[in-house]
Design a protein around this motif. Structure first.
Motif, PDB file in Angstrom:
ATOM      1  N   CYS A   2       0.838  -1.178  -0.110  1.00 13.53           N
ATOM      2  CA  CYS A   2      -0.068   0.048   0.129  1.00 13.53           C
ATOM      3  C   CYS A   2       0.902   1.252  -0.032  1.00 13.53           C
ATOM      4  N   LEU A   3       1.850   1.259   0.984  1.00 14.64           N
ATOM      5  CA  LEU A   3       2.688   2.477   0.834  1.00 14.64           C
ATOM      6  C   LEU A   3       3.454   2.674  -0.407  1.00 14.64           C
ATOM      7  N   SER A   4       3.964   1.487  -1.088  1.00 11.18           N
ATOM      8  CA  SER A   4       4.639   1.836  -2.173  1.00 11.18           C
ATOM      9  C   SER A   4       3.741   2.134  -3.281  1.00 11.18           C
ATOM     10  N   HIS A   5       2.524   1.987  -3.201  1.00  9.14           N
ATOM     11  CA  HIS A   5       1.513   2.613  -4.303  1.00  9.14           C
ATOM     12  C   HIS A   5       1.076   3.786  -4.179  1.00  9.14           C
ATOM     13  N   HIS A   6       1.367   4.267  -2.757  1.00  7.96           N
ATOM     14  CA  HIS A   6       0.787   5.556  -2.592  1.00  7.96           C
ATOM     15  C   HIS A   6       1.726   6.588  -2.091  1.00  7.96           C
ATOM     16  N   THR A   7       2.285   7.067  -3.308  1.00  4.75           N
ATOM     17  CA  THR A   7       3.150   8.049  -3.444  1.00  4.75           C
ATOM     18  C   THR A   7       4.771   8.129  -2.689  1.00  4.75           C
ATOM     19  N   ILE A   8       4.900   7.023  -1.898  1.00  2.00           N
ATOM     20  CA  ILE A   8       6.351   7.037  -1.552  1.00  2.00           C
ATOM     21  C   ILE A   8       7.186   6.690  -2.423  1.00  2.00           C
ATOM     22  N   ASN A   9       8.188   7.756  -2.856  1.00  2.00           N
ATOM     23  CA  ASN A   9       8.851   7.432  -4.125  1.00  2.00           C
ATOM     24  C   ASN A   9       9.790   6.117  -4.050  1.00  2.00           C
ATOM     25  N   SER A  10       9.922   5.600  -5.159  1.00  2.00           N
ATOM     26  CA  SER A  10      10.547   4.121  -5.011  1.00  2.00           C
ATOM     27  C   SER A  10      12.041   4.580  -4.804  1.00  2.00           C
ATOM     28  N   ASN A  11      12.484   5.620  -5.305  1.00  2.00           N
ATOM     29  CA  ASN A  11      14.045   5.659  -5.126  1.00  2.00           C
ATOM     30  C   ASN A  11      14.403   6.008  -3.591  1.00  2.00           C
ATOM     31  N   SER A  12      13.276   6.369  -2.793  1.00  2.00           N
ATOM     32  CA  SER A  12      13.673   6.640  -1.411  1.00  2.00           C
ATOM     33  C   SER A  12      13.203   5.940  -0.489  1.00  2.00           C
ATOM     34  N   ILE A  13      12.514   4.523  -1.113  1.00  3.91           N
ATOM     35  CA  ILE A  13      11.895   3.731  -0.054  1.00  3.91           C
ATOM     36  C   ILE A  13      12.719   3.301   1.201  1.00  3.91           C
ATOM     37  N   SER A  14      14.110   3.146   0.722  1.00  5.12           N
ATOM     38  CA  SER A  14      14.933   2.438   1.888  1.00  5.12           C
ATOM     39  C   SER A  14      15.149   3.584   2.849  1.00  5.12           C
ATOM     40  N   GLN A  15      15.120   5.066   2.384  1.00  6.78           N
ATOM     41  CA  GLN A  15      15.480   5.863   3.399  1.00  6.78           C
ATOM     42  C   GLN A  15      14.113   6.006   4.440  1.00  6.78           C
ATOM     43  N   VAL A  16      12.819   5.690   3.896  1.00  8.11           N
ATOM     44  CA  VAL A  16      11.534   6.102   4.380  1.00  8.11           C
ATOM     45  C   VAL A  16      10.915   5.014   5.200  1.00  8.11           C
ATOM     46  N   ILE A  17      11.007   3.785   4.698  1.00 15.92           N
ATOM     47  CA  ILE A  17      10.390   2.480   5.323  1.00 15.92           C
ATOM     48  C   ILE A  17      11.382   1.720   5.794  1.00 15.92           C
ATOM     49  N   HIS A  18      11.125   1.313   7.294  1.00 18.51           N
ATOM     50  CA  HIS A  18      11.982   0.481   8.123  1.00 18.51           C
ATOM     51  C   HIS A  18      11.329  -0.770   8.701  1.00 18.51           C
ATOM     52  N   THR A  19      11.489  -2.081   8.274  1.00 14.00           N
ATOM     53  CA  THR A  19      10.753  -3.050   8.567  1.00 14.00           C
ATOM     54  C   THR A  19      11.768  -3.733   9.659  1.00 14.00           C
ATOM     55  N   PRO A  20      11.154  -4.848  10.435  1.00 15.16           N
ATOM     56  CA  PRO A  20      11.852  -5.500  11.303  1.00 15.16           C
ATOM     57  C   PRO A  20      13.161  -6.199  10.625  1.00 15.16           C
ATOM     58  N   ASN A  21      13.026  -6.544   9.250  1.00 23.41           N
ATOM     59  CA  ASN A  21      14.037  -7.240   8.529  1.00 23.41           C
ATOM     60  C   ASN A  21      15.313  -5.978   8.305  1.00 23.41           C
ATOM     61  N   ASN A  22      15.129  -4.829   8.205  1.00 22.15           N
ATOM     62  CA  ASN A  22      16.087  -3.866   7.938  1.00 22.15           C
ATOM     63  C   ASN A  22      17.091  -3.596   9.426  1.00 22.15           C
ATOM     64  N   SER A  23      18.297  -3.393   9.048  1.00 24.44           N
ATOM     65  CA  SER A  23      19.168  -3.186  10.341  1.00 24.44           C
ATOM     66  C   SER A  23      18.809  -1.733  11.031  1.00 24.44           C
ATOM     67  N   SER A  24      18.306  -0.744  10.065  1.00 27.46           N
ATOM     68  CA  SER A  24      17.946   0.494  10.551  1.00 27.46           C
ATOM     69  C   SER A  24      16.837   0.351  11.558  1.00 27.46           C
ATOM     70  N   TYR A  25      15.923  -0.505  11.555  1.00 26.35           N
ATOM     71  CA  TYR A  25      14.716  -0.506  12.222  1.00 26.35           C
ATOM     72  C   TYR A  25      15.040  -0.551  13.893  1.00 26.35           C
ATOM     73  N   SER A  26      15.836  -1.348  14.372  1.00 31.23           N
ATOM     74  CA  SER A  26      15.984  -1.252  15.927  1.00 31.23           C
ATOM     75  C   SER A  26      16.828   0.030  16.187  1.00 31.23           C
ATOM     76  N   THR A  27      17.841   0.562  15.300  1.00 29.86           N
ATOM     77  CA  THR A  27      18.515   1.566  15.634  1.00 29.86           C
ATOM     78  C   THR A  27      17.538   2.749  15.768  1.00 29.86           C
ATOM     79  N   ILE A  28      16.647   3.007  14.734  1.00 29.64           N
ATOM     80  CA  ILE A  28      15.957   4.069  14.888  1.00 29.64           C
ATOM     81  C   ILE A  28      14.600   3.724  15.957  1.00 29.64           C
TER      82      ILE A  28
END
Ligand code: FDA
Length: 533
Positions: A34-60
């Motif tokens: 849903c997020l990817s279909h609604h305006t979150i720019n695909s080029n910036s997805i890794s900067q904007v979305i952090h799932t439990p699978n990303n290392s950025s998730y627990s840091t943030i």
């Protein structure tokens, strides 16, 4: 910007979708899609979305979670760190149709962690990337995004002009989003009012994803978000504030006295002058208990008189001689510096570079600790006996020392009526008390929480009554929480009147009009009228 027609379609679609999704379990992948279909720019997805699978998730997630007392069994499904308004609109839209609660986080300083903890499935919208500050020195105004911390706002304003200041808060790491929407007391408050008294516009995204400014949201909603807690009404992206004229030099001092040095009499006298002295003067007390310097093995109360005077040292000495000669202040106790240096000096050792104001890490808690805070308002000076009873509780041997803060009111704060903003603690309040207790081990939590509650119980006869008032920004879930699921008016009124007094009912009306389905909710959010019980 979503047009009116588009937002109607958006609203109808989201109602339809929430109904059709209600029976199916919301899935993490669907939400992401849903997020990817609604305006979150695909080029910036890794900067904007952090799932439990990303290392950025627990840091943030853990970057502001300094209070280990606060834990939750449910982890956020996703953390979103928007880069622009359309990312926020997408996050609101997708959370709504997937029946996920949102928690909005700016600086992460909430005393009960409501910006990053929830017992039901949720996502965090963390505003750390939205922290631009644009300053108009000619008109003496600034637009400040909610994700900025106060230190950044102070630093950027001082960078442009040493003759302008912002009235916001004392601690530089507090976030603009939470502080501005709940009140905002600073060392400039007796001269210029609290933060909300100097807000002149705001940009808010509502539960339908619509973006408003002051004009389009109307005066009721603009009233509510200045002190009523933004999080009940929408996500506030940015705030326009008045910049305030400040002289090139202000004066500070920090003088400490113990009980053996007459601290009881000094605090007693202070209660009679703190709210009445020259508006340029904030004479704040911080109190703690430690070993006595003269009586070995015994504890005593240390009272630090921490001050900012908007003016030079000679004027300050004149004012102190007139109002509070008993403190015995001398010129050597005082330092003249610029306002921005005074902000720095209250948190960092002398010689620290101003750049330290840009650091978002919370300083005063020395890393990870367990803590609890509560608050009160004092309207009549506490008797000597009353103070001595408090010292006795503070000085209990073998216990973590409590930290109390007595913050003077009066001055410009009293120029506003109780209903002019949702923050009702105006004329008639001499000072506010913050009770604090920090500790280091999980197993000590029950006894320390019991202890701070005992001090709070003891103080009941000396503080405001009917209601016993509290400061919304010193969030305290002991005052009451909303029912889970169906937020009841009656349940919310218990805590709501303590924070907002008679303004609670107007906040409920505004909530009903702007968020009738209670999309923006937490344990202490304003309920809409539909859920009256
Ligand atoms: P956080 O991000 O945790 O948000 C707090 C609440 O506001 C949450 O409910 C959150 O959802 C909501 N919120 C945040 N941003 C929002 C947005 N953009 N739109 C809608 N809702 C939003 N107070 C004071 O008046 N003067 C002071 O000097 C201090 N000093 C201080 C020092 C320290 C170390 C702490 C921990 C706290 C303070 N406070 C304070 C209290 C502070 O004002 C209060 O905790 C604020 O809510 C913190 O705002 P943050 O944005 O940092 O918190």
């Amino acid at each position: 910007m979503i047009t009116f027609k588009k937002s109607i379609i958006f609203l109808l679609l989201s109602i339809w979708l929430s109904l059709s999704w209600a029976t199916s379990a919301s899935s993490h992948d669907d939400f992401l899609e849903c997020l990817s279909h609604h305006t979150i720019n695909s080029n910036s997805i890794s900067q904007v979305i952090h799932t439990p699978n990303n290392s950025s998730y627990s840091t943030i997630l853990n970057s502001f979670s300094t209070n280990l007392r606060l834990t939750s069994k449910v982890k956020p499904s996703i953390i979103i760190t928007p880069l622009n308004e359309s990312d926020i609109q997408a996050a609101i839209y997708c959370s709504k149709i997937h029946d996920l609660q949102i928690r909005i986080r700016s600086g992460g300083h909430d005393y009960e962690g409501l910006s990053y903890i929830s017992d039901t499935p949720f996502v965090i919208i963390d505003l750390r990337n939205l922290r631009s500050i644009s300053i108009d020195t000619e008109n003496k105004t600034a637009w400040i995004q909610s994700g900025a911390i106060l230190g950044e706002a102070y630093y950027r304003v001082a960078e442009k002009s040493k003759k302008l200041a912002v009235a916001a808060g004392v601690c530089p790491t507090v976030g603009v989003g939470g502080l501005f929407s709940g009140g905002g007391y600073s060392m400039l408050s007796r001269k210029f009012g609290i933060a909300i008294d100097n807000i002149i516009d705001a940009k808010l995204i509502d539960a339908n994803g619509k973006i408003h400014d002051r004009e389009s949201m109307g005066e009721d909603l603009f009233w509510a978000i200045r002190g009523g807690g933004g999080t009940s009404f929408g996500l506030i992206v940015s705030w326009k504030v008045k910049l305030l004229d400040i002289p090139e030099k202000v004066t500070i001092f920090n003088v400490t006295r113990t009980l053996e040095q007459n601290a009881t009499q000094l605090v007693y006298k202070w209660q009679h002058i703190a709210d009445k002295v020259d508006n340029n003067l904030v004479l704040r007390l911080s109190l703690t208990s430690r070993e006595s310097p003269v009586l070995r093995g015994k504890r005593t109360v240390y009272v630090s008189f921490t001050t900012l005077y908007v003016g030079g040292v000679n004027e300050l000495l004149r004012e102190m001689k007139k109002s509070f000669p008993e403190l015995g202040l001398v010129k050597e106790d005082c330092i003249e510096l610029s306002w921005i240096e005074s902000v720095l000096y209250s948190w960092f050792p002398v010689g620290t570079s101003l750049d330290a104001l840009l650091d978002r890490k919370i300083k005063d808690l020395a890393g990870y600790v367990y803590f609890k805070r509560k608050s009160d308002y004092v309207q009549h000076p506490i008797s000597i006996d009353g103070l001595e009873g408090l010292w006795k509780l503070m000085n209990q041997q073998g216990q973590s020392p409590p930290d109390l803060m007595f913050t003077p009111y009066g001055g410009k704060i009293s120029d506003f009526s109780e209903s002019e903003t949702p923050f009702p603690h105006r004329a008639g309040n001499i000072y506010q008390i913050q009770y604090g207790l920090n500790w280091q081990k999980r197993e000590d939590s029950p006894k320390n929480i019991a202890r701070i509650r005992k001090i709070y119980r003891y103080m009941s006869k000396y503080v405001s009554k009917s209601p016993r008032a509290a400061y919304f920004n010193y969030r305290d879930l002991d005052l009451g929480v909303n029912n889970k699921g169906n937020t009841s008016y009656a349940q919310a009124k218990i805590w709501g009147e303590k924070y907002f007094k008679n303004n609670f009912d107007r906040l409920v009306k505004v909530k009903t009009k702007f968020d009738p389905t209670n999309f923006f909710r937490n344990e202490q959010s304003i309920p809409p009228l539909l859920s009256y019980a």
